[in-house]
Motif scaffolding. Sequence first.
Motif, PDB file in Angstrom:
ATOM      1  N   ALA A 130     -34.462  18.177  18.668  1.00  0.00           N
ATOM      2  CA  ALA A 130     -35.585  18.183  19.598  1.00  0.00           C
ATOM      3  C   ALA A 130     -35.083  18.409  21.020  1.00  0.00           C
ATOM      4  N   PRO A 131     -35.760  19.271  21.790  1.00  0.00           N
ATOM      5  CA  PRO A 131     -35.365  19.439  23.182  1.00  0.00           C
ATOM      6  C   PRO A 131     -35.617  18.148  23.955  1.00  0.00           C
ATOM      7  N   VAL A 132     -34.789  17.894  24.950  1.00  0.00           N
ATOM      8  CA  VAL A 132     -34.924  16.677  25.750  1.00  0.00           C
ATOM      9  C   VAL A 132     -36.331  16.560  26.324  1.00  0.00           C
ATOM     10  N   THR A 133     -36.867  17.699  26.784  1.00  0.00           N
ATOM     11  CA  THR A 133     -38.198  17.647  27.389  1.00  0.00           C
ATOM     12  C   THR A 133     -39.239  17.111  26.412  1.00  0.00           C
ATOM     13  N   SER A 134     -39.123  17.461  25.119  1.00  0.00           N
ATOM     14  CA  SER A 134     -40.154  16.996  24.193  1.00  0.00           C
ATOM     15  C   SER A 134     -39.930  15.532  23.820  1.00  0.00           C
ATOM     16  N   VAL A 135     -38.666  15.090  23.797  1.00  0.00           N
ATOM     17  CA  VAL A 135     -38.399  13.668  23.541  1.00  0.00           C
ATOM     18  C   VAL A 135     -39.018  12.846  24.660  1.00  0.00           C
ATOM     19  N   ILE A 136     -38.821  13.319  25.902  1.00  0.00           N
ATOM     20  CA  ILE A 136     -39.379  12.601  27.046  1.00  0.00           C
ATOM     21  C   ILE A 136     -40.900  12.664  27.023  1.00  0.00           C
ATOM     22  N   ALA A 137     -41.432  13.827  26.660  1.00  0.00           N
ATOM     23  CA  ALA A 137     -42.888  14.005  26.693  1.00  0.00           C
ATOM     24  C   ALA A 137     -43.620  13.033  25.769  1.00  0.00           C
ATOM     25  N   THR A 138     -42.994  12.691  24.613  1.00  0.00           N
ATOM     26  CA  THR A 138     -43.697  11.802  23.693  1.00  0.00           C
ATOM     27  C   THR A 138     -43.871  10.405  24.293  1.00  0.00           C
ATOM     28  N   HIS A 163     -33.426  25.885  36.081  1.00  0.00           N
ATOM     29  CA  HIS A 163     -34.375  26.620  35.249  1.00  0.00           C
ATOM     30  C   HIS A 163     -35.316  25.688  34.494  1.00  0.00           C
ATOM     31  N   GLY A 164     -35.197  24.390  34.760  1.00  0.00           N
ATOM     32  CA  GLY A 164     -36.085  23.433  34.080  1.00  0.00           C
ATOM     33  C   GLY A 164     -35.692  23.212  32.631  1.00  0.00           C
ATOM     34  N   ASN A 165     -34.472  23.630  32.268  1.00  0.00           N
ATOM     35  CA  ASN A 165     -34.028  23.442  30.891  1.00  0.00           C
ATOM     36  C   ASN A 165     -33.097  22.237  30.846  1.00  0.00           C
ATOM     37  N   LEU A 166     -33.521  21.180  30.173  1.00  0.00           N
ATOM     38  CA  LEU A 166     -32.717  19.954  30.146  1.00  0.00           C
ATOM     39  C   LEU A 166     -31.835  19.872  28.904  1.00  0.00           C
ATOM     40  N   GLY A 167     -31.845  20.921  28.098  1.00  0.00           N
ATOM     41  CA  GLY A 167     -30.962  20.924  26.932  1.00  0.00           C
ATOM     42  C   GLY A 167     -31.589  20.271  25.708  1.00  0.00           C
ATOM     43  N   THR A 168     -30.751  20.086  24.685  1.00  0.00           N
ATOM     44  CA  THR A 168     -31.211  19.538  23.410  1.00  0.00           C
ATOM     45  C   THR A 168     -30.689  18.123  23.263  1.00  0.00           C
ATOM     46  N   SER A 169     -31.558  17.232  22.847  1.00  0.00           N
ATOM     47  CA  SER A 169     -31.134  15.848  22.633  1.00  0.00           C
ATOM     48  C   SER A 169     -30.167  15.789  21.467  1.00  0.00           C
ATOM     49  N   ILE A 170     -29.182  14.897  21.558  1.00  0.00           N
ATOM     50  CA  ILE A 170     -28.234  14.781  20.452  1.00  0.00           C
ATOM     51  C   ILE A 170     -28.705  13.746  19.441  1.00  0.00           C
ATOM     52  N   SER A 171     -29.225  12.629  19.949  1.00  0.00           N
ATOM     53  CA  SER A 171     -29.615  11.571  19.006  1.00  0.00           C
ATOM     54  C   SER A 171     -30.885  11.948  18.255  1.00  0.00           C
ATOM     55  N   ALA A 172     -31.719  12.795  18.837  1.00  0.00           N
ATOM     56  CA  ALA A 172     -32.929  13.239  18.137  1.00  0.00           C
ATOM     57  C   ALA A 172     -32.804  14.721  17.839  1.00  0.00           C
ATOM     58  N   PHE A 173     -31.577  15.169  17.619  1.00  0.00           N
ATOM     59  CA  PHE A 173     -31.309  16.578  17.370  1.00  0.00           C
ATOM     60  C   PHE A 173     -32.246  17.098  16.283  1.00  0.00           C
ATOM     61  N   LEU A 205     -24.570   7.842  23.262  1.00  0.00           N
ATOM     62  CA  LEU A 205     -23.899   8.828  24.118  1.00  0.00           C
ATOM     63  C   LEU A 205     -24.604  10.168  24.104  1.00  0.00           C
ATOM     64  N   ASP A 206     -25.923  10.103  24.133  1.00  0.00           N
ATOM     65  CA  ASP A 206     -26.706  11.332  24.122  1.00  0.00           C
ATOM     66  C   ASP A 206     -26.766  11.873  25.554  1.00  0.00           C
ATOM     67  N   TYR A 207     -25.708  12.565  25.980  1.00  0.00           N
ATOM     68  CA  TYR A 207     -25.631  13.031  27.375  1.00  0.00           C
ATOM     69  C   TYR A 207     -26.883  13.770  27.856  1.00  0.00           C
ATOM     70  N   PRO A 208     -27.346  14.773  27.077  1.00  0.00           N
ATOM     71  CA  PRO A 208     -28.487  15.534  27.596  1.00  0.00           C
ATOM     72  C   PRO A 208     -29.718  14.648  27.833  1.00  0.00           C
ATOM     73  N   LEU A 209     -29.982  13.733  26.912  1.00  0.00           N
ATOM     74  CA  LEU A 209     -31.161  12.875  27.062  1.00  0.00           C
ATOM     75  C   LEU A 209     -30.957  11.913  28.245  1.00  0.00           C
ATOM     76  N   MET A 210     -29.753  11.350  28.336  1.00  0.00           N
ATOM     77  CA  MET A 210     -29.444  10.460  29.446  1.00  0.00           C
ATOM     78  C   MET A 210     -29.658  11.185  30.762  1.00  0.00           C
ATOM     79  N   GLN A 211     -29.089  12.401  30.858  1.00  0.00           N
ATOM     80  CA  GLN A 211     -29.222  13.169  32.087  1.00  0.00           C
ATOM     81  C   GLN A 211     -30.670  13.454  32.390  1.00  0.00           C
ATOM     82  N   GLY A 212     -31.409  13.821  31.369  1.00  0.00           N
ATOM     83  CA  GLY A 212     -32.822  14.148  31.564  1.00  0.00           C
ATOM     84  C   GLY A 212     -33.576  12.951  32.096  1.00  0.00           C
TER      85      GLY A 212
END
Lengths: 577, 325
Positions: free
Chosen positions: B89-97, B77-87, B288-295
């Motif tokens: 923020a959604p992973v997509t927006s952390v990556i987008a910056t 669904h294109g949903n990569l979850g929420t970042s833990i270390s930048a909680f 250990l930010d799994y969602p961000l790592m995975q993204g």
Amino acid sequence: MMTVAACGGTPPAAQQPTAAPAAQPTAAPAAAEATAAPAAAEATTAPATGGSGSATLLTVSAQQQATWTRNFNPFATDNRFPTINGIYEPSMVYNTVKGELTPWLATKYEWSSDNKKLTVTYRDNVKWSDGQAFTAKDVAFTFNLQKANKGLTGSGQNAWVYLDTVTAPSDTTAEFSFKEVYTVGLYDIVGQNIVAEHVWKDVKDPVTFTNETPVGTGPFTEVQNFQNQIYEVHKNPNYWQSGKPMIDGMRFPAYPGNDQANLATINGENDWAGNFLPDIEKTYVAKSPDNGYYFPPVGATVMLYLNTTKKPFDDVNVRKAISMAINRDQVVKVAMYGYTKPADVTGLSDAYPKYKSQAVVDAGTWTKLDIAKANELLDAAGLAKGGDGMRTLSDGTPLVYDINVVSGWSDWVSACNIIAQNLKAVGINASVKSYDYSAWYDRVQKGEFDISIGWSNGGATPLNYYRGQMSKTTVKAVGESSDQNWHRFGLDEADKLLGDFAATSDEAEQVKIAEQLEQLFSDNAPAIPLFPGPAWYEFNTSRFTGWPSKDNPFAQGSPFGSGTPEQLLVMTSVQPK
Amino acid sequence: MQYILRRLGFYALAAWLSITINFFLPRLMPGDPASVIFARFRGQLQPEQIQAMKEAYGLSDAPLHIQYIQYLSSVLHGNLGTSISAFPAPVTSVIATSVMWTLLLGGSALLISFTLGNVLGIFSAWKRGGLLDNVLPPLLIFVGSFPFFWLALVALYFLGFKFGWFPLRHAYSDKLQMGWTWEFVGSVFQHLILPAGAIIVVSIGGWVLGMRNTMINMLGEDFITMAEAKGLSQNRIMFNYAARNALLPNITAFGMALGFVLGGQLIVETVFSYPGLGYQLTKAVSSLDYPLMQGLFLMITFAVLGANLIIDMLYVRLDPRVRAS
């Protein structure tokens, strides 16, 4: 409450020395910019100044990130400096250097006769940055918000372990009723930052709320020019202390690590920084008369933990002998560049002048270097030396141990190297083993180690520290995760004293109990205190003055990642030159 | 056509495998993200709160296979979850910056390095034993074998800190707002020189040597002798006959490198405080930010696969032998 300003949780790529897993600091303007353009930002009122121009904005290195994410939620675990204790404020500020509470939003507190009710009185002239009046109702709202949302962090969240209700009978008083007597809870309560009810009552999910334009009572509330590599927070137009703050705002450039932050600090670009700098007298102070630092040893003590579930570390004399074998003067001088001092037998840092008993300190000898005595104790404990000078257990098992440390925390690594050499000198074959931060933390938490360096608990009273060192309530089985008491040592007597300490609000009584706790620690040596952690803090007086310093130690000045309350004292006393 | 379909099938399988490894690998690391974050608060939080934080971060203790199925469906669904270390923020927006800066830095460095490296390789092979051929390859090997971070730090210290010729950090001047102004573009360019230069200096050697060696092999082929016998111009033989064929292996390497650009230039970005993905990745791993790592890994994987797919398609165009099979 308080933590040691240090660096932690960092990638090995960015060599990050020091003592504490706290997401850490950063900041500085690019002075070597060839572009000398005024900030042509519609948003900014004042020209943003970097290394040059009219110095109206203070440049700060507080947190370490490569890019900023916009989050000013004071209940979040990751928010932008100075959300906690800068944009939002606590009821009172605990000053670690002076060991006392400074009234802030609140003017006074009072315990009921049975110590089960705390009444806090608030100022009537405080306004939120949007102009609305602050009242004690906001205080009650903040605490009840945390009660309803377990994901909201902060010391107020801790308080719900022993709190029953929080109410605001009037606009200037808040009442905290306790389930059980726990007077030390005062510090959790007055340390919690207060948010505005009229803003937060409409927030759908306060846990995931990023609060991009915060409304606070603090000296700096107006977020401006937020970009991924720099942001600014300007002063609160309605601040309750008239004439303060004396500077227009602060700017925060992003640095991914210590090296980058330090380069900018040495370059004179940072006015205020909280980074570990090696050999600071040479690298920083010698560069300019404007450069200064102040590292009061008030951070929680750095300890050497021996796993007391394993032989021979269950023997108090062995623990004391190992402690006597350690040359703390050398550790402090070489590994810590002389930034701190050797610990004493109470294990308490300098943040507790009120509680630390000189008698206990003077009577204790096991934190002083004494190789002869160490050998004598080890012999007496039945750990005989073999022909090669190395000791064995009575069944012949050689004493071979790893000292666990976090790779990349260079000051700790070099401390451990010295300790390993010291132990070899008394016949214990210790070697340093460094692990990635997560792996190291996993091992200490589960008690799966022999010897490990580590931090201890801080706080306004010695209670947290001793609870983590020798309370039975904090002892977990090996294999079970525990965030304190990694060495797994507990005494009934300690629990009784800790209970008594938290049951009285009479300070003289608490001081007496603290002395007994210190004596108990000194007798049993549950873990080995090495040195108090310094609070890293550098300042530059070329553009701003009024900093705390060795000559004027009115507070510790560290602009630390998640914010110590004392930074409010700094923010409200700094002024343009 | 059959060739293309076969390749597509292979890529689909590779994508599924990498998503799976991507899910399980981080979870094999010791520790858990709540503890790491908890540790930051030393003494400020009670142990009771670890559970509270897990709640907040949506770290479920559900069995791994259940988590895996949830993860697969959210990826689709294109949903990569929420970042833990930048909680939070959604992973997509952390990556987008960061993704734009990483592409700019990595992409421009790769293009320059690839083009320049191949041209130098062609000439150095053409004039075997000449001055260029005697000096360039050894020199580039020498420079390229320095530890990268050391080279970057030295460049930063001397060119940035000591002489002040280049800015010390960031992708553009802190005094500017982002926008399409000459001033801003100029500032971006100026901030790009040092980090991109460091990457080029270190990576160019590989392209030069690769090109030079395949080119020398080509020059020994019969069709080159034939072309010379036909009396074609030297330039035409060098570029249209030898270089065109020698370029093929380097194109493959280029595709790989293009994919890895998205992984961020970890060391260079950290040294120059460049706001790219490299630092995000280190931070994700250390906390250990799994969602961000995975993204991030997912993105890198797909970038590498995507780039290779494009190269495969190009091959059909460039190499008649592929079409024939």
